[in-house]
Scaffold this motif. Structure first.
Motif, short mmCIF file in Angstrom:
data_model
loop_
_atom_site.label_atom_id
_atom_site.label_comp_id
_atom_site.label_asym_id
_atom_site.label_seq_id
_atom_site.Cartn_x
_atom_site.Cartn_y
_atom_site.Cartn_z
N THR A 43 -6.68 -6.93 -13.47
CA THR A 43 -7.16 -6.22 -14.66
C THR A 43 -6.19 -5.12 -15.01
O THR A 43 -6.31 -4.02 -14.48
N GLY B 174 -17.42 -1.33 -1.85
CA GLY B 174 -16.20 -1.72 -2.55
C GLY B 174 -15.02 -2.03 -1.65
O GLY B 174 -13.96 -2.39 -2.14
N PHE B 175 -15.20 -1.92 -0.34
CA PHE B 175 -14.03 -2.05 0.52
C PHE B 175 -13.55 -3.49 0.64
O PHE B 175 -12.36 -3.75 0.69
N ASP C 224 -4.92 -1.94 -16.41
CA ASP C 224 -5.80 -0.80 -16.58
C ASP C 224 -6.48 -0.64 -17.93
O ASP C 224 -7.64 -0.34 -18.02
N ARG D 297 0.82 -1.22 0.00
CA ARG D 297 0.00 0.00 0.00
C ARG D 297 0.85 1.26 0.00
O ARG D 297 0.64 2.16 -0.79
N HIS D 298 1.79 1.30 0.93
CA HIS D 298 2.45 2.58 1.16
C HIS D 298 3.77 2.73 0.42
O HIS D 298 4.18 3.82 0.08
N VAL E 181 -5.06 -6.94 -6.49
CA VAL E 181 -6.27 -6.70 -7.28
C VAL E 181 -5.95 -5.92 -8.55
O VAL E 181 -6.52 -6.16 -9.61
N GLU E 182 -4.99 -5.02 -8.45
CA GLU E 182 -4.62 -4.23 -9.63
C GLU E 182 -4.10 -5.13 -10.74
O GLU E 182 -4.25 -4.81 -11.92
N MET F 287 -16.91 -1.72 7.04
CA MET F 287 -15.65 -2.44 6.85
C MET F 287 -14.43 -1.54 6.85
O MET F 287 -13.37 -1.92 7.31
N PHE G 109 -13.76 0.55 -8.41
CA PHE G 109 -13.59 -0.39 -7.29
C PHE G 109 -13.08 -1.75 -7.76
O PHE G 109 -12.26 -2.38 -7.10
N ARG H 215 -11.16 -2.43 -10.09
CA ARG H 215 -9.75 -2.41 -10.50
C ARG H 215 -8.83 -2.09 -9.32
O ARG H 215 -7.64 -1.90 -9.50
N GLY H 216 -9.41 -1.97 -8.15
CA GLY H 216 -8.59 -1.56 -7.01
C GLY H 216 -8.19 -0.10 -7.10
O GLY H 216 -7.19 0.33 -6.52
N THR I 205 -14.10 -5.66 -1.65
CA THR I 205 -14.11 -6.22 -3.00
C THR I 205 -12.76 -6.76 -3.46
O THR I 205 -12.69 -7.83 -4.06
N SER I 206 -11.69 -6.03 -3.18
CA SER I 206 -10.38 -6.50 -3.63
C SER I 206 -10.08 -7.87 -3.06
O SER I 206 -9.60 -8.77 -3.77
N HIS J 139 -6.82 -3.63 0.75
CA HIS J 139 -7.38 -2.88 1.88
C HIS J 139 -7.13 -3.55 3.22
O HIS J 139 -6.95 -4.77 3.28
N LEU J 140 -7.18 -2.76 4.26
CA LEU J 140 -7.00 -3.28 5.61
C LEU J 140 -8.24 -2.97 6.44
O LEU J 140 -8.62 -1.81 6.57
N ALA J 141 -8.85 -4.01 6.98
CA ALA J 141 -10.03 -3.75 7.79
C ALA J 141 -9.92 -4.35 9.19
O ALA J 141 -10.75 -4.07 10.04
N TYR K 127 -10.07 5.57 -1.16
CA TYR K 127 -10.49 5.67 0.24
C TYR K 127 -9.46 6.53 0.96
O TYR K 127 -8.34 6.72 0.46
N PRO L 171 -12.32 1.14 8.41
CA PRO L 171 -12.22 1.93 9.64
C PRO L 171 -12.19 3.43 9.30
O PRO L 171 -12.01 3.79 8.14
N THR M 59 -2.73 0.54 -3.57
CA THR M 59 -3.70 0.82 -2.50
C THR M 59 -5.01 0.07 -2.69
O THR M 59 -5.93 0.23 -1.89
N GLY M 60 -5.10 -0.73 -3.74
CA GLY M 60 -6.30 -1.55 -3.90
C GLY M 60 -6.41 -2.62 -2.83
O GLY M 60 -7.49 -3.12 -2.54
N ARG N 193 -8.88 -1.51 13.95
CA ARG N 193 -10.19 -2.06 14.28
C ARG N 193 -10.46 -2.03 15.78
O ARG N 193 -11.57 -1.81 16.22
#
Ligand code: FES
Ligand code: FES
Lengths: 160, 770
Positions: free
Chosen positions: A78, A100-101, A80, A27-28, A74-75, B199, B23, B25-26, A103-104, A36-38, B30, B201, A33-34, B283
């Motif tokens: 597909t 969409g969060f 681009d 990500r960083h 996820v990138e 989902m 979304f 395609r990532g 989704t990846s 995600h962290l939840a 956010y 945060p 960034t596709g 979280r």
């Protein structure tokens, strides 16, 4: 330390601190960034990426452990400028995403699953994505979408 | 002027969402995906003590750490520490109970912000938290409604009581209705504390640019304009030097986008450091910092005639609100007072609601606030009454449903709260959705299984009805603008929170202007786009924003005609707009695109004082394993009439998602505190939500037979209806399954251990009787 990996088919090298997770590195440091962290805890599946063909939780893996690996985010599913693949098409058609969060993680998990088991039935799909939390959709549309995409994966496999 | 109609093609069509393109395609954006040069990171030190007096904070050790730029506490704010404004039901009497944006001399729940550390990396900021020494003298903890009611330990000594507020919902004369009633039943029922749990945060990125005196805050949502005003006031800035930007949002469900302490602390940090400051919660923080919801207990009485006609309902509800009254904390309690009776004709109502303070995370709204709880209460009461009276519960509901001839049907009136509390169901035929739901479900066949033990599991079915309030006023704005490439930009004050707003608004605009969907681009989520906006809550975006677009389309078309008339040398009335061209009677025409230089734009707002009420029914079939207490949902069906369907695809998705959330509320989700006020469910491993294999059989049907008379679209707010009746209907199905065991269902959630324990308890009771 310096690590090497193939990320979405491009070989690269990156300098990482030993305590950095693969998720944070992607990500960083690598701008992917596709992913995600939840939960950062291995529970929600949002951060799932494909490492050497396996769906893994990038929040639980250190970047250094990916040294020498082939990583797909996820990138990478597909590129681009191309059309959507079968999974993305089916997700859109079935409205298998809202915010969409998640989704990846759903896409990477599903891609790894269908690549290995294009015949996966509804029950198998449900049990595999039961490791990914989605708060919006109630999952039915996701399962239907993955199932529909299975057909293309089957055809691909037969061709190969 | 005329617009050639090609019939309305997009409203009502299952248009695939524009949002999906990024979304999938990532490529979503956010807030944590965004960064600014020179940014530093914030981490928040939160109280681990539920109730205590702050004796001192020593930040010297933390400040010595390399990479740490600042440690901010209440003392550093300068002047009075701001409080979180109350957005809904801003009743002055509860103002003393508002939450300071950072603890001043007292902490009142685990998770309350005490200090903010700013450092070069998120890791450094988190590490430094451990070096901030906070000395807190513990005070007796108020961890339950019961303790709260004793007032032995007060959260706000100067308020003199832990009873924050009382609401009353009234109709008719309840006392008289109970007098001499054939059947009266008193029942205790409770809903557990749980939460919206989006989902993604929360996160914020604040950027104060001293040189141009401009503050930009990314990561806002839901109620941008209200929050902009609040943060501008707190920082002493002009409103128009503050911009709040909504990124893509990973779910809202009522909780995201309200004003939280961080919505001041992060902008303030940027303001004081003169650098962009980024913050993202993990979280664990999210579970103790974001609004909790729904914890309340009712003790209701119902009075009925022998034939099942409900004469009245009365009683009280005790709400465990947590430590402060936050921005919309009073909404669930006020709603439970007014909407418990839902779609049923209950002529006499007296419901008192007590909002109590406890040392827990403050509560706010979660999808269908107070309505989910109220529906659980009333559906259980009716089911129990039908059983006691020996009546068919479906027939009893039919008998008491408000009929189409009674529309508009007024709800209970509220005592002493806000200026527009009187409200009525606007239109509809509740019997149609109820009958349709029973039919889709296959009620006549499934009811034969009622209470039967088949292969070791008890089967139960239940049905119930609901109304869903939507379209809260007062206003929403939309601006249409013709761009030089001929596309039309639509700016709305509503915000997105993950419900496909861009698509739905685009459909409405494209239809109004009779242009292809691809020619319209929707912009939302910035306080710079329109003059004012009120946001996304109370199922209002589609109705309010959509109606505003509809209104703005008329002056927009007028401007097009005017500009075209000048160019084509005809009168404006002679122009026809068709296929993105303006056509004169002689066949001469001009592309809209060519008119863009005339500044073709129009802004209108839609004002609304009346709510809309979508409505519908739910049916549920369960099988309960008495050995484990596990409940399997074998079938779940809803039918809802939403007045006007704009996009069946996105609507259906919301309905199914809402039902599954409701099943989570009914069977799983629970924020558990121990007696010491510690939150025991601090991760997603402990706070259990529905997964893909939990509820595979859910069916949702949406109708639009009865448009709302209260807005030009005819739409009613939707998006919450799927959740409202789940608690009542699913728990009735469980109660019916276990009827032969005399198990009474009084409390949610119905987790396997809870169901198992109530079966065991009843076995023991029966055992001692024999
Ligand atoms: S963020 Fe990795 S599993 Fe949740
Ligand atoms: S689409 Fe929002 S969490 Fe899955």
């Amino acid at each position: 330390m310096q690590i090497r990996m193939t990320l979405n088919r491009e070989p690269l090298e990156v300098e990482v601190m030993p305590r950095v997770t693969l998720a944070d590195c992607l990500r960083h440091q690598l701008g992917k960034t596709g992913t995600h962290l939840a939960c950062e805890h291995g529970v929600c599946g949002a951060c799932t990426v494909i490492v050497n063909g396996q769906a893994v939780r990038s929040c639980l893996m250190l970047a250094v452990q990916a040294n020498g690996a082939e990583v797909v985010t996820v990138e990478g599913l597909t590129p681009d400028d191309e059309e959507f693949g079968p999974l993305q098409q089916a997700f859109r058609k079935h409205n298998a995403l809202q915010c969409g969060f998640c989704t990846s993680g759903m896409l990477t998990t599903a891609h790894a699953l269908l690549t290995a088991e294009p015949d996966a039935d509804h029950e198998r799909i449900r049990s595999v994505i039961a490791g990914n939390i989605c708060r919006c959709t109630g999952y039915l549309s996701i399962v239907d979408a993955i199932h529909e995409a299975g057909e293309s994966y089957r055809a691909n496999k037969e061709r190969a | 002027m005329a617009t050639a109609k090609k019939g309305n093609r997009l409203i009502g069509a299952p248009v695939e969402r524009v949002e999906d393109l990024r979304f999938l395609r990532g490529k979503g954006n956010y807030v944590d995906d965004q960064s600014l040069p020179n940014q530093v990171y914030a981490a928040i030190l939160r109280s681990s003590v539920p109730h205590g007096r702050i004796r001192g904070i020593d930040k010297s050790e933390a400040l010595k750490m390399p990479g740490v730029h600042a440690v901010i506490t209440a003392a550093d704010i300068g002047g009075e520490v701001p409080v979180i404004p109350i957005r809904l039901q801003p009743l002055p009497e509860v103002f003393p109970l508002r939450q300071p944006v950072i603890a001043v001399d007292r902490v009142r729940y685990v998770g309350e912000p005490v200090a903010v550390v700013i450092a070069d990396t998120p890791g450094l900021a988190e590490d430094a938290l451990e070096f901030v020494e906070v000395d807190i003298e513990p005070l007796p903890v108020v961890a339950s409604r019961k303790t709260s009611a004793t007032d032995a330990s007060l959260l706000f000594p100067e308020y003199k009581t832990n009873l924050a507020k009382k609401f009353t919902g009234l109709k008719g004369d309840a006392a008289a209705a109970f007098e001499g009633a054939h059947y009266i039943k008193k029942q205790r029922l409770s809903v557990q504390r749980h939460m919206a749990l989006p989902m993604e945060p929360r996160g914020l990125l604040a950027d104060w640019r001293k040189d141009i005196k401009r503050l930009t805050v990314y990561g806002a949502g839901k109620v941008l304009f209200f929050n902009r005003r609040a943060v501008a006031q707190m920082l002493g800035l002009e409103e128009n030097s503050v911009e709040l930007v909504e990124n893509d949002i990973g779910g809202g469900f009522g909780a995201r986008g309200e004003f939280y302490p961080e919505d001041f602390l992060i902008p303030f940090s940027s303001y004081s450091l003169g650098r962009p400051v980024k913050w993202n919660e993990d979280r664990r923080e999210n579970l103790s910092a974001m609004n909790h919801a729904r914890e309340m207990e009712a003790e209701y009485e119902i009075a009925c005639d022998a034939d099942g006609t409900i004469r009245g309902i009365r009683g009280h509800v005790d709400v465990d609100n947590g430590a402060y009254i936050r921005s919309n904390g009073l909404t669930p309690p006020r709603n439970v007072a007014q909407f418990t009776t839902g779609p049923y004709r209950i002529p006499n109502i007296h419901i008192d609601v007590s909002v109590r303070l406890t040392n827990k995370t403050p509560c706010g709204t979660y999808r269908a606030p107070g309505r989910f709880e109220g529906s659980f209460f009333i559906e259980r009461m009716i089911e129990i009454a039908a059983r006691d009276l020996g009546l068919d519960p479906v027939e009893m509901r039919r008998k008491n449903l408000v009929t189409v001839d009674e529309m508009p049907y007024p709800m209970a009136t509220m005592q002493h709260i806000d200026p527009y509390t009187d409200t009525e169901c606007d239109s509809g035929n509740f019997h149609i959705t109820f009958d349709r739901c029973l039919k889709e479900f296959g009620w006549d066949e499934k009811v034969k299984l009622q209470g039967r033990n088949i292969d070791g599991r008890y089967h139960g079915v239940a049905a119930g009805c609901f109304i869903e309030g939507g379209a809260a006023g007062p206003r929403e704005s939309a601006r249409l603008k013709l761009e030089s490439d001929g596309t039309i930009s639509v700016f709305v004050g509503s915000s997105a929170v993950g419900q496909g707003l861009e698509t739905v608004m685009g459909q409405i605009a494209a239809d109004m202007l009779a242009v292809p969907f691809e020619r319209v681009r929707v912009f939302h989520g910035s306080t710079s786009y329109v003059r004012e906006g009120f946001g996304s809550y109370h199922s209002r975006s589609t109705v309010m924003g959509g109606s505003a677009i509809l209104l703005a389309s008329a002056p927009f078309k007028e401007k097009l005609c005017k500009a075209a008339a000048r160019r084509l040398n005809v009168s404006e009335q002679e122009i026809t707009l068709i296929d993105e061209r303006a056509v004169a009677p002689n066949g001469a025409s001009i592309e809209w695109k060519a008119l863009a230089s005339d500044d073709i734009s129009a802004e209108e707002s839609f004002t609304n004082t009346k709510h809309t009420y979508a409505y519908g029914a739910h049916c549920c079939h369960v099988a309960v394993d008495p050995g484990t207490g596990h409940v399997e949902v074998l079938d779940y069906v809803t039918v809802e009439d939403v007045g006007k369907i704009i996009n069946p695809l996105t609507l259906h998705g919301q309905v199914i998602g809402a039902i599954v959330q409701g099943l989570g509320s009914t069977f799983m989700e629970h924020l558990i505190y121990n007696e010491d006020g510690q939150l025991l469910t601090g991760s997603l491993a402990d706070y259990v939500v529905p997964l893909a294999d939990d509820y595979p059989v859910i069916r949702g049907i949406t109708l639009d037979d009865y448009p709302s008379p209260n807005n030009p679209l005819g739409a009613k707010g939707a998006g919450e209806g799927g959740i409202i009746a789940v608690g009542g209907v699913a728990s009735n199905a469980v109660a019916n399954a276990l009827s032969s065991l005399q198990v009474e269902i009084e409390e949610l959630p119905l987790t396997p251990p809870a169901v198992w324990a109530s079966i065991e308890k009843q076995r023991l009771v029966e055992g001692t009787k024999n």
